[in-house]
Scaffold this active site. Structure first.
Site, PDB file in Angstrom:
ATOM      1  N   CYS B  86      36.855  37.989  35.098  1.00 15.34           N
ATOM      2  CA  CYS B  86      35.941  37.650  36.196  1.00 15.34           C
ATOM      3  C   CYS B  86      36.007  38.710  37.305  1.00 15.34           C
ATOM      4  O   CYS B  86      35.585  39.836  37.086  1.00 15.34           O
ATOM      5  CB  CYS B  86      36.260  36.237  36.705  1.00 15.34           C
ATOM      6  SG  CYS B  86      34.925  35.532  37.671  1.00 15.34           S
ATOM      7  N   HIS B 203      36.707  32.671  31.740  1.00  8.21           N
ATOM      8  CA  HIS B 203      38.111  32.497  32.132  1.00  8.21           C
ATOM      9  C   HIS B 203      38.948  31.877  31.015  1.00  8.21           C
ATOM     10  O   HIS B 203      39.046  30.656  30.941  1.00  8.21           O
ATOM     11  CB  HIS B 203      38.192  31.551  33.327  1.00  8.21           C
ATOM     12  CG  HIS B 203      37.737  32.135  34.612  1.00  8.21           C
ATOM     13  ND1 HIS B 203      38.599  32.777  35.483  1.00  8.21           N
ATOM     14  CD2 HIS B 203      36.521  32.163  35.203  1.00  8.21           C
ATOM     15  CE1 HIS B 203      37.918  33.175  36.547  1.00  8.21           C
ATOM     16  NE2 HIS B 203      36.651  32.826  36.417  1.00  8.21           N
ATOM     17  N   GLU B 205      42.083  31.620  30.853  1.00 10.20           N
ATOM     18  CA  GLU B 205      43.245  30.894  31.392  1.00 10.20           C
ATOM     19  C   GLU B 205      42.891  29.462  31.795  1.00 10.20           C
ATOM     20  O   GLU B 205      43.766  28.641  32.007  1.00 10.20           O
ATOM     21  CB  GLU B 205      43.845  31.667  32.573  1.00 10.20           C
ATOM     22  CG  GLU B 205      43.161  31.494  33.921  1.00 10.20           C
ATOM     23  CD  GLU B 205      41.874  32.303  34.084  1.00 10.20           C
ATOM     24  OE1 GLU B 205      41.387  32.867  33.085  1.00 10.20           O
ATOM     25  OE2 GLU B 205      41.346  32.361  35.219  1.00 10.20           O
TER      26      GLU B 205
END
Lengths: 82, 233, 749
Positions: B86, B203, B205
């Site tokens: 990002c 993302h 994560e």
């Protein structure tokens, strides 16, 4: 001391969604004669430099390195002594 | 294997990345402060999401000049593994480690939602455990993720197999509707020529543990470790 | 240019500043002399309704504020409740209505900033934001401008700071046309040992200003919030502050780091009334005084007067009292985050707020006079005139529609019920990687990393009910918030509230306010969810008409084991659907009356039996904890049919329902009777579930089964239950979904 008035806009070839949105709303408001709108950034930078040329060179440098992204943006500026 | 997560002022996914590395891989991981001028001793560097320097001026534009970035650029040029997520992707573009630039999303709004990604390149260290064409469900959250590059660059990206992820639908079809932000060619993530630097808007994560609704993101972290183990052997 | 402190007061100037003649006399009495301009400005802002609660204070005493779970009740920057293992949750809700009405983006953005600071100033790390928003009709272009501005303001600020916006509510009614409500709630996580308070303790301890520089932003914002909006409000634009979320993020990290360091004695956000309120409140709480040299305050602009420095509402600033001798260590931490931290004064023992500019004294006021001795008004109250007429609505006069499918589709497409995806898609609701249940459910749920625990949170208020019966409406707001949490498997812990009302100088508004607070208080007592704080926003009126009374409830609850967290979506083919609670003929104040019959805010709202409510909640919560329940969804706006449709849509699966038509069909399907929860369970758990519900003595009905691709509702004649069922609704889930999902997006195009 010199003052640079810097204008940064998206390159003509790059789609400007903000600009298109503004164009559309201007049309909706009745300004149908508006052909195109480009939205950009305007910066005023005060530079202490020995000469106008030196100041101009620095401003070019700043624009290329940080203020504008040459991949998608164009810049122009005016320089006046203050 | 030791991971480093860069902390710029305004990074806000740094803790999430740190947590994901620990939760998925249980490997050592540390923060690297933006004023640090070395990234020695790390086996993989993560540039996390967030709003570095408020994203003022342009996303990633100011962060690119923080002291740590010089070290990151050197590290990448020597073949070190760098993952930009990002805002981290935006910083990598501004730093010139990856080609192209980011524009505002074409609907002019911030977009936070799940997206489906088609894995186009499984030969990077970050995607080594994926199958070609595999579909991953990974969320995006950004206001400027509308990737742009000129035709020549796009051609090069394709020729060199640098496009790693493209937005697609649940079935893996790359369609205009599946593209959340208007990015060119549905690009969600690209790597450099050598494949050691990856930038992606989604993302991983945020979906690396089942409790968060999907663990598809874990495959990226697992791939990095597996590739490293292979390399070390 | 503001007058200097040495100039003599212009007669009547206090009235322009918002003080009455009597209040001005009281100021003179306290000081034993005439105040100067700076002092007058300080009194005016501290005694404004916004800061002093001079009207609401006597009424707020009705609220229960104690409970064994409460670690910090009202009076601090945020309330705190225990969640076990030495951990706690700090939370608070606040309004930013007036700023948002004149500048929606910045008004909403700074609202988020302020509430985040209220939470991290306690030492808690903010983990979630929720927003309760109210606007006029979306058909109005001004409303669309305000709505999109507010949403992007929240998004722009919250996303940047990196705190997920996980929930809240959006409600549209004509009453909010020119006075939108923007209530923002923040929830933070903290260890008991790190709790910090806003106290200026320890005589001689240094007082520091940290964070952003002070400019001329929002001078007199607090008095502005205590006035009705008028045509001229638009001209008051300079009073709106501009937020800097990047600065906030740095301030957040720096403050949490400095609090952990142990150097901090007390810390407080400079919110409304900036340096004035933070300094005198901190001194007043500790029973001390504060002395500050204003020439030391870092500023953005030259030539700022003491008056401006004291009243500026520049954002992203904090006042910190630190242990003597640690100033440099504290500065070092702030400098690490590229922030300024400057010692501007010290704590004294004489109880005075004493301000100098260099050597020159510019103001000297007893700190307690500004806080504790603010005037208190027992305003007259009486039942407003509109009430009887609005309540008077005989159900007999409401025609029963012949096409229930159309009604259901219309309700699903009503902006009050339709998906708010257009809104929450703009909010980063996942940053922090704790969001277990995302926006769009009854309650949002966040995990607590390193434990099995989850925190559930919600905001709630049905303002139509409050308009038609503020007592009942207040009670329902609390009950429904608790019910939302219970549906997620959480035990409700405590509430914070944001009381949005009209001009309290009008007896009718004051009556609404008292009744609503009394109703809420009773529900809080019964459900054991004490009040830990909140705020009051009066003067929500335009052109003399008050908005619907809107006492927004923000509630948090605890899920002990996330393995037993529950969501609203139907799960598997063949699961059995059960309605817990009873449906009565209650159509007053319903979304159905408004949408289908054009009767907005008419009738008597549904009644709430608190004992039944408590039993229903307890029964469902225990069933979830026993693992007997696969889905749970509160029946609220739109009634049973809408709740069933929502469970189908979010589960992507249909349902077949059989219900006895013992009351009129529209009331059965779309009435909003309280204390109802729709649950589903797998067939082999049904026997045990029914035994459990029977033992708990709650009414329940077996409604049908999950499955198929349509929602089918069949009504059966009550006279002969064995008779042939009459299908009244048979709609594909996909069709309902497209109406429900597309409505708001379409209106905003």
């Amino acid at each position: 001391m010199y003052q640079a008035k810097i204008y940064i806009t998206l390159k003509q070839s790059v789609l400007d969604p903000q600009g298109s949105a503004v164009t559309k709303s201007l049309h909706a408001m009745g300004y149908e004669n508006v052909k195109d709108v480009r939205v950009g950034r305007y910066l005023v930078v005060d530079v202490d430099a020995p000469s106008k040329e030196a100041a101009g060179e620095q401003v070019h440098d700043m624009c290329r390195k940080l203020l504008a992204n040459p991949v998608i943006e164009d810049y122009t500026f005016e320089l006046v002594e203050v | 294997m030791k991971f480093g997560v860069i902390v710029f002022p305004g990074s806000n996914c740094d803790a999430d990345c740190l947590h994901a590395v620990k939760a998925v891989l249980d490997q050592p991981v540390e923060y690297i402060w933006h004023k640090s001028n070395s990234v020695d001793g790390f086996d993989c560097i993560i540039l996390p999401g967030g709003f570095s320097y408020g994203d003022y001026l342009r996303a990633g534009a100011i962060a690119r000049f923080s002291p740590v970035m010089e070290a990151v650029i050197n590290y990448a040029q020597k073949g070190g593994w760098v993952l930009g997520i990002c805002n981290g992707f935006q910083v990598l573009l501004e730093a010139g480690l990856l080609p192209g630039a980011m524009r505002r999303n074409n609907n002019l709004q911030f977009i936070c939602q799940d997206t489906y990604l088609k894995v186009e390149n499984c030969s990077t260290p970050f995607t080594a455990l994926c199958h070609p064409g595999e579909v991953l469900k990974i969320p995006v959250a950004h206001g400027e993720g509308n990737y742009y590059c000129d035709e020549k660059t796009l051609k090069e990206l394709k020729q060199n197999n640098q496009i790693v992820f493209r937005y697609c639908d649940e079935m893996g079809k790359v369609t205009g509707e599946a593209n959340p932000n208007g990015s060119i060619n549905n690009i969600a993530g690209i790597c450099n020529r050598h494949g050691n630097v990856l930038g992606m808007m989604p993302h991983p994560e945020r979906c690396a543990e089942e409790i968060l609704g999907s663990s598809d993101g874990a495959v990226l972290f697992k791939s990095i470790l597996a590739s490293w183990q292979r390399r070390v052997k | 240019m503001e007058p200097r402190s040495s100039e003599k007061l212009k007669p009547g100037i206090w009235r322009e500043m918002g003080l009455t003649d009597q209040e001005f006399d009281r100021v003179k009495e306290i000081l034993g002399r005439e105040p100067n301009y700076v002092e007058l400005g300080i009194f005016a802002v501290m005694w404004s309704e916004h800061c002093s609660y001079k009207t609401s204070r006597p009424v707020l005493k009705f609220f229960p504020t104690e409970g064994e779970q409460v670690l910090q009740g009202p009076g601090e920057n945020a309330g705190i409740v225990d969640i076990g293992d030495g951990q706690a949750v700090a939370f608070k809700i606040e309004s930013h209505n007036h700023p948002s009405a004149v500048e929606p983006y910045q008004g909403a953005a700074t609202g988020v900033g302020g509430i985040l600071r209220d939470v991290f100033t306690m030492g808690a790390r903010p983990i979630a934001v929720l927003d309760s928003l109210r606007f006029g009709s979306l058909k109005n272009s001004r409303t669309r401008y305000l709505f999109s501005g507010v949403v992007s303001g929240i998004s722009g600020y919250g996303n940047c700071v990196g705190v997920p916006t996980v929930g809240g509510e959006v409600f549209f009614a004509p009453t909010y046309e020119e006075n939108p409500l923007v209530n923002v709630m923040c929830v933070g996580l903290i260890d008991h040992k790190d709790i910090k308070k806003g106290v200026a303790a320890g005589i001689g301890n240094p007082v520091m200003v940290v964070g952003a520089r002070t400019g001329r932003d929002g001078i007199h914002g607090a008095t502005f919030a205590s006035e009705e909006l008028s045509e001229e409000s638009a001209e008051k634009r300079p009073a709106v502050q501009v937020g800097d979320p990047f600065m906030e993020k740095l301030l957040l990290e720096a403050c949490l780091e400095v609090i952990k360091s142990g150097y901090v004695v007390g810390i407080q956000d400079m919110g409304a009334a900036g340096l004035t309120s933070s300094s005198c409140e901190m001194a007043s709480r500790a029973g001390t005084g504060i002395e500050m040299d204003l020439s030391l305050v870092p500023r953005r602009e030259e030539g700022m007067t003491p008056y401006e420095l004291m009243l500026s509402e520049s954002q992203e600033r904090m006042l910190v009292v630190v242990k003597k001798g640690t100033e440099d260590k504290v500065k070092e931490i702030f400098n690490k985050w590229d922030l300024e931290a400057v010692v501007v004064g010290r704590v004294t023992g004489d109880g005075m707020l004493r301000l100098t500019e260099g050597q020159q004294l510019v103001a000297e006021v007893p700190a307690k006079a500004l806080t504790d001795e603010a005037p208190v008004y027992q305003r007259p109250y009486s039942e407003p005139e509109y009430l009887k007429e609005a309540q008077n609505l005989s159900p007999v006069k409401i025609p029963i529609p012949d096409n229930y499918e159309q009604v259901l589709l219309d309700l699903l497409a009503s902006p009050n019920i339709a998906s708010k995806e257009w809104v929450y898609r703009q909010y980063d609701h996942m940053v922090g990687t704790n969001t277990v249940v995302r926006p769009g459910s009854d309650a949002a749920v966040l995990r607590v990393k390193g434990t099995k625990k989850g925190i559930a949170m919600t905001t709630d208020c049905n303002p139509r009910y409050c308009y038609l019966d503020p007592y009942m409406g207040g009670m329902i707001a609390v009950a429904e918030a608790a019910r939302n949490l219970v549906c997620s498997g959480a035990k409700p812990l405590a509430i914070t509230n944001c009381l949005n009302f009209g001009n309290p100088e009008k007896p009718g508004v004051m009556w609404q306010f008292r009744r609503a607070v009394q109703g809420m208080s009773e529900a809080c007592r019964k459900l054991n969810t004490p009040v830990t704080g909140g705020n009051v926003s009066f003067y929500n009126e335009t052109k003399g008409t008050a908005v619907y009374p809107t006492p927004t409830v923000g509630m948090v609850g605890l899920i002990e084991d996330l393995d037993y967290c529950c969501t609203q979506d139907f799960k598997d083919e063949g699961d059995i659907i059960i309605l817990v609670g009873e449906t009565r003929v209650e159509l007053g104040g319903s979304e159905y009356l408004s949408v289908v019959h054009g009767l907005e805010g008419r009738g008597t709202p549904p009644q709430l039996d608190l004992e039944l409510e408590r039993k229903v909640q307890q029964a469902v919560l225990e069933a979830i904890k026993k693992g007997l329940v696969k889905s749970a969804h509160d029946c609220s706006e739109g009634g049973l049919a809408v709740a069933l449709a929502e469970s189908c849509i979010s589960g992507g699966i249909g349902a077949e329902i059989y219900s006895i038509e013992n009351i009129r069909g529209d009331a059965l399907l779309f009435g909003e009777s309280q204390s109802r929860i729709i649950i589903s369970a797998s067939e082999n758990n049904v026997a045990e579930l029914i035994r459990h519900l029977t033992l708990m003595e709650v009414p329940f009905t077996r409604l049908g089964t999950v499955g198929g691709e349509e929602l089918r509702i069949n009504l059966m004649d009550s006279g002969c239950a064995a008779g042939r069922p009459r299908p009244v609704i048979n709609l594909p889930v996909a069709e309902m979904e497209s109406r429900w999902r597309g409505a708001v997006k379409c209106l905003m195009k």
